[in-house]
Scaffold this active site. Structure first.
Site, short mmCIF file in Angstrom:
data_model
loop_
_atom_site.label_atom_id
_atom_site.label_comp_id
_atom_site.label_asym_id
_atom_site.label_seq_id
_atom_site.Cartn_x
_atom_site.Cartn_y
_atom_site.Cartn_z
CG HIS A 89 -1.95 1.09 1.14
ND1 HIS A 89 -1.69 2.38 1.55
CD2 HIS A 89 -3.21 1.10 0.65
CE1 HIS A 89 -2.76 3.13 1.32
NE2 HIS A 89 -3.70 2.38 0.78
CD GLU A 158 -5.24 1.75 -3.28
OE1 GLU A 158 -6.39 2.04 -2.94
OE2 GLU A 158 -4.34 1.52 -2.46
#
Ligand code: PGA
Length: 236
Positions: A89, A158
Site C-alpha cells: 500500500h 491506486e
C-alpha cells in the site's frame, strides 16, 4: 466484482464489530454476491468471516513469530483463521518507507503461506505529471520480485495522488493503466483512490476494472453498503 474496505488507522474493536454485523446482515438480506474484504486495524481482528465476507490484515511482518517489537506475524493472524493481507500500500511505501525489496520479501513469505494477497501499485503525482510512459515504468518496477501469476493474487492500482485527496483518476487513465497491467497479469485488478458512492458506478463500469479498494468512503457502513448495492445493479 471485488469490493474491499481499508480502514487504515480508523475504527476501534467495538465499532468494527458493529460494522461487520451490519454489513453481514445487509449482504445476506440483499443477496450480495460480490466478494467483500474488510481490512480493520490489527486490534480489531477477529474470526468474523462468513462465506462472502472476508477479513484481512493491513500489514504484518513476514515471520511466523519472534522478536519484532510492534509487529504482528503469522501466528497472530492465524489465531483468527485469517489468510488475507494487503501488501505494498502506498502509505507503507511512502510513509513507512518500505522498499520494493522488503515488499517483495513480504509478498513471497505470505505467498508461501497461501495467503490471498491484495498487492497495491501506483505512481506519485511527480511521476504522473511526467506522462504515461513514466507511469508505466514506475509501476513495472513495483512488480519487481512479485509473482504476478500467483493464484491468490489481486492487484490494486491506486495512484498515490488520488488516495484520500478526493481526486479520482480520469476514467481514461484508469482504463489505460488497467489494460497495461492486464499485460502483466491475468489476475483481477481493483482501482483505488477516492472511490465513493457517487463515482463508483462509473469506475466499476470501466473495462478491465474488476473491483475497488475503498478507504475513507468505506468508514461509514451505510455508505459502503450503498456501494455494494450499486455494484449489484451494474452486475445485473
Ligand atoms: P481513499 O483510500 O479511498 O481514502 O482514497 C484508498 C486506499 O488507500 O486504499
Amino acid at each position: 466484482m471485488i469490493l474491499a474496505a481499508n480502514f487504515k488507522t480508523n475504527h476501534t474493536r467495538a465499532s468494527t464489530i458493529n460494522y461487520i454485523l451490519q454489513l453481514n446482515t445487509f449482504m445476506n438480506e440483499n443477496s450480495i454476491d460480490d466478494s467483500v474484504i474488510v481490512f480493520p486495524p490489527s486490534t480489531a481482528l477477529d474470526a468474523f468471516e462468513s462465506s462472502k465476507l472476508q477479513l484481512g490484515v493491513q500489514n504484518a511482518y513476514p515471520i511466523e513469530k519472534g522478536a519484532y517489537t510492534g509487529e504482528i506475524g503469522l501466528e497472530q493472524i492465524e489465531e483468527f483463521g485469517l489468510n488475507t493481507i494487503l501488501i505494498g500500500h502506498s502509505e507503507r511505501r511512502h510513509i513507512l518507507n518500505e522498499t520494493q525489496e522488503e515488499i517483495a520479501h513480504k509478498f513471497n513469505f505470505f505467498q508461501s503461506k497461501n495467503f490471498k494477497i491484495i498487492y497495491c501499485v501506483g505512481e506519485p503525482l511527480s511521476i504522473y505529471e511526467k506522462g504515461f510512459g513514466d507511469v508505466l515504468k514506475y509501476i513495472n518496477k513495483q512488480f519487481e520480485g512479485i509473482d504476478t501469476e500467483y493464484e491468490n493474487l489481486i492487484i490494486a492500482y491506486e495512484p498515490v495522488w488520488a488516495i484520500g485527496t478526493g481526486k479520482v483518476a480520469k476514467t481514461d487513465d484508469i482504463k489505460r493503466i488497467h489494460s497495461q497491467i492486464k499485460n502483466i497479469t491475468t489476475r483481477p485488478i481493483l482501482y483505488g483512490g477516492s472511490v465513493n458512492k457517487n463515482n463508483i458506478k462509473d469506475i466499476l463500469s470501466l473495462k478491465d476494472v474488476d473491483g475497488v479498494l475503498v478507504g475513507s468512503a468505506s468508514l461509514n457502513v451505510n455508505d459502503f453498503c450503498e456501494m455494494l448495492n450499486i455494484s449489484k445493479e451494474i452486475s445485473k
